[in-house]
Design a protein around this motif. Structure first.
Motif, mmCIF file in Angstrom:
data_model
loop_
_atom_site.group_PDB
_atom_site.id
_atom_site.type_symbol
_atom_site.label_atom_id
_atom_site.label_comp_id
_atom_site.label_asym_id
_atom_site.label_seq_id
_atom_site.Cartn_x
_atom_site.Cartn_y
_atom_site.Cartn_z
ATOM 1 N N VAL A 265 0.883 -1.171 0.000
ATOM 2 C CA VAL A 265 0.000 0.000 0.000
ATOM 3 C C VAL A 265 0.918 1.218 0.000
ATOM 4 O O VAL A 265 1.734 1.388 0.901
ATOM 5 N N GLU A 266 0.816 2.044 -1.043
ATOM 6 C CA GLU A 266 1.808 3.110 -1.244
ATOM 7 C C GLU A 266 1.446 4.413 -0.522
ATOM 8 O O GLU A 266 2.333 5.168 -0.151
ATOM 9 N N THR A 267 0.139 4.687 -0.375
ATOM 10 C CA THR A 267 -0.245 6.016 0.124
ATOM 11 C C THR A 267 -1.064 5.907 1.402
ATOM 12 O O THR A 267 -1.726 4.890 1.645
ATOM 13 N N GLU A 268 -1.041 6.983 2.208
ATOM 14 C CA GLU A 268 -1.707 6.902 3.521
ATOM 15 C C GLU A 268 -3.224 6.818 3.380
ATOM 16 O O GLU A 268 -3.898 6.329 4.277
ATOM 17 N N ASP A 269 -3.772 7.269 2.244
ATOM 18 C CA ASP A 269 -5.218 7.117 2.054
ATOM 19 C C ASP A 269 -5.580 5.709 1.546
ATOM 20 O O ASP A 269 -6.753 5.418 1.309
ATOM 21 N N LYS A 270 -4.569 4.862 1.358
ATOM 22 C CA LYS A 270 -4.736 3.462 0.923
ATOM 23 C C LYS A 270 -5.368 3.346 -0.468
ATOM 24 O O LYS A 270 -5.868 2.292 -0.856
ATOM 25 N N GLN A 271 -5.379 4.425 -1.231
ATOM 26 C CA GLN A 271 -5.978 4.399 -2.568
ATOM 27 C C GLN A 271 -5.036 3.790 -3.604
ATOM 28 O O GLN A 271 -5.476 3.303 -4.625
ATOM 29 N N LEU A 272 -3.714 3.886 -3.338
ATOM 30 C CA LEU A 272 -2.746 3.404 -4.327
ATOM 31 C C LEU A 272 -1.962 2.227 -3.782
ATOM 32 O O LEU A 272 -1.392 2.304 -2.693
ATOM 33 N N LYS A 273 -1.968 1.157 -4.564
ATOM 34 C CA LYS A 273 -1.295 -0.066 -4.112
ATOM 35 C C LYS A 273 -0.413 -0.572 -5.250
ATOM 36 O O LYS A 273 -0.830 -0.543 -6.421
ATOM 37 N N VAL B 157 -10.402 2.819 -8.026
ATOM 38 C CA VAL B 157 -11.476 3.732 -8.448
ATOM 39 C C VAL B 157 -12.779 3.018 -8.777
ATOM 40 O O VAL B 157 -13.840 3.639 -8.750
ATOM 41 N N GLY B 158 -12.736 1.731 -9.125
ATOM 42 C CA GLY B 158 -13.981 1.107 -9.588
ATOM 43 C C GLY B 158 -13.932 -0.407 -9.523
ATOM 44 O O GLY B 158 -13.230 -0.995 -8.694
ATOM 45 N N HIS B 159 -14.673 -1.021 -10.432
ATOM 46 C CA HIS B 159 -14.954 -2.459 -10.417
ATOM 47 C C HIS B 159 -13.685 -3.319 -10.361
ATOM 48 O O HIS B 159 -13.479 -4.083 -9.424
ATOM 49 N N VAL B 160 -12.820 -3.179 -11.348
ATOM 50 C CA VAL B 160 -11.649 -4.069 -11.432
ATOM 51 C C VAL B 160 -10.577 -3.649 -10.418
ATOM 52 O O VAL B 160 -9.975 -4.491 -9.752
ATOM 53 N N ASN C 243 -8.047 -6.097 -3.405
ATOM 54 C CA ASN C 243 -8.353 -7.144 -2.420
ATOM 55 C C ASN C 243 -7.580 -8.432 -2.672
ATOM 56 O O ASN C 243 -7.691 -9.379 -1.899
ATOM 57 N N MET C 244 -6.808 -8.470 -3.772
ATOM 58 C CA MET C 244 -6.040 -9.690 -4.058
ATOM 59 C C MET C 244 -4.753 -9.677 -3.234
ATOM 60 O O MET C 244 -4.271 -8.624 -2.813
ATOM 61 N N ALA C 245 -4.211 -10.882 -3.026
ATOM 62 C CA ALA C 245 -3.089 -11.006 -2.090
ATOM 63 C C ALA C 245 -1.887 -11.661 -2.766
ATOM 64 O O ALA C 245 -2.006 -12.239 -3.862
ATOM 65 N N GLU C 246 -0.761 -11.591 -2.076
ATOM 66 C CA GLU C 246 0.440 -12.259 -2.555
ATOM 67 C C GLU C 246 0.138 -13.739 -2.760
ATOM 68 O O GLU C 246 -0.532 -14.347 -1.920
ATOM 69 N N GLY C 247 0.593 -14.296 -3.888
ATOM 70 C CA GLY C 247 0.331 -15.700 -4.214
ATOM 71 C C GLY C 247 -0.831 -15.873 -5.172
ATOM 72 O O GLY C 247 -0.921 -16.883 -5.864
ATOM 73 N N ASP C 248 -1.721 -14.886 -5.261
ATOM 74 C CA ASP C 248 -2.866 -14.998 -6.176
ATOM 75 C C ASP C 248 -2.393 -14.948 -7.639
ATOM 76 O O ASP C 248 -1.398 -14.301 -7.966
ATOM 77 N N ILE C 249 -3.171 -15.622 -8.486
ATOM 78 C CA ILE C 249 -2.848 -15.685 -9.921
ATOM 79 C C ILE C 249 -3.770 -14.736 -10.681
ATOM 80 O O ILE C 249 -4.965 -14.655 -10.399
#
Ligand SMILES: Cc1cc2nc3c(=O)[nH]c(=O)nc-3n(C[C@H](O)[C@H](O)[C@H](O)COP(=O)(O)OP(=O)(O)OC[C@H]3O[C@@H](n4cnc5c(N)ncnc54)[C@H](O)[C@@H]3O)c2cc1C
Ligand code: FES
Length: 279
Positions: A17-25, A79-82, A88-94
């Motif tokens: 998570v790059e930013t304190e507002d958690k918007q950018l990952k 920002v949206g659907h995708v 919400n995806m995690a390390e190890g996910d394909i």
């Protein structure tokens, strides 16, 4: 790439998570098949379609440089659907990556020239890739002075802080990182990116500028360059039009006769000035 619609399978190897507002990952992606990593031959400035099964595909600029190895880096604004699903995806996910797509920054033409980079907000992604390319030991001697001006609204919204902090310690590049207003604990520059350009006064002789940011930043920044004597063919911009196929077939991204996905996303200001103002 045999079928341009088929994504390469990749595994998420790391997230941040790059930013304190958690918007950018940020997402680091590793190819499942080593041969795919070889086939994915890219240059800074290009983008890829990130494919999330059951949700869809989104065009995202490639934030890594090929000089860093086979792992790809993308930094995604929720920002949206995708993008929400991706966060919400995690390390190890394909997931899948389709590309590389579009053109790239004119790194070959830039050789022997001074480079000025101006980045606003999270549009810094492909410029981070470019900095890593330019500063790599195999490439640094091919370029003249390198000036990097990067602005965000607050310290907590700055991306890649560990990296630009390291760049600031080097004596072969000029790094100016600024935030819009004074903030507790911030000892760096204060003011908009355009204010820093006014102070630095980059010289146009034998130089190229790469500028990426929100349209308002570009609107205010170009006149400063113009006032310093820069011409429209020395200034390179990158567009983020809505896209679907990413390969010049569906017509979703057209601006006049240009397919932003195929002929762009990188254009000189001189090229953009000839197009209808639909971007
Ligand atoms: C070449 C290119 C490079 C890009 N690079 C990055 C990047 O590095 N990081 C990043 O976070 N995003 C980047 N984007 C934007 C990203 O593609 C969109 O934010 C994403 O497609 C939104 O998908 P979604 O399904 O989450 O949103 P949706 O559910 O489709 O839409 C959510 C909201 O976002 C708006 N939106 C959707 N697409 C765009 C778009 N292209 N431009 C502006 N608004 C849009 C919609 O109107 C809506 O308001 C890039 C786009 C392009 C074309
Ligand atoms: S996104 Fe389909 S033609 Fe550009």
């Amino acid at each position: 790439m045999n079928n341009p619609y088929v994504p390469y399978p990749v595994r998420i190897s790391k997230t941040l998570v790059e930013t304190e507002d958690k918007q950018l990952k940020s997402f680091w992606l590793d190819f499942l098949n080593p041969a795919d990593a070889k086939a994915f031959d890219y240059t800074p400035g290009q983008f890829a379609e990130l494919s999330v099964s059951g949700y869809g595909e989104i065009p995202i600029g490639i934030a890594s440089s090929p000089t860093e190895g086979d792992t790809l880096l993308f930094t995604v604004n929720k920002v949206g659907h995708v993008t929400r699903k991706l966060h919400n995806m995690a390390e190890g996910d394909i997931m899948g990556v389709r590309g590389p797509l579009g053109n790239h920054y004119p790194l070959k033409d830039m050789e022997g020239k001074n480079v000025v980079i101006v980045a606003g907000g999270f549009a810094v992604t492909t410029l981070r890739a470019t900095m890593n390319w330019l500063l790599h030991p195999d490439n640094r001697a091919k370029y003249g002075d390198i000036t990097f001006i990067y602005g965000a609204r607050t310290p907590g919204l700055l991306l890649y802080t560990d990296e630009w902090t390291e760049w600031q310690k080097r004596d072969d590049c000029n790094i100016h990182v600024t935030i819009d207003r004074e903030a507790p604990g911030w000892t760096g520059l204060v003011g908009f990116g355009v204010d820093i350009v006014k102070k630095v006064q980059p010289k146009p002789e034998n130089s190229v500028a790469l500028i990426c940011g929100p349209p308002i930043m570009i609107r205010f920044t170009w006149p400063v360059f113009e006032g310093l004597g820069w011409t429209t063919d020395q200034v390179v911009l990158s567009l983020e039009n809505r896209m679907k196929c990413g390969i010049g077939i569906c017509g979703r991204c057209n601006v006049g006769p240009e397919y932003v996905c195929k002929d762009g996303p990188v254009f000189t200001k001189a090229q953009l000035d000839k197009l209808p103002a639909e971007y």
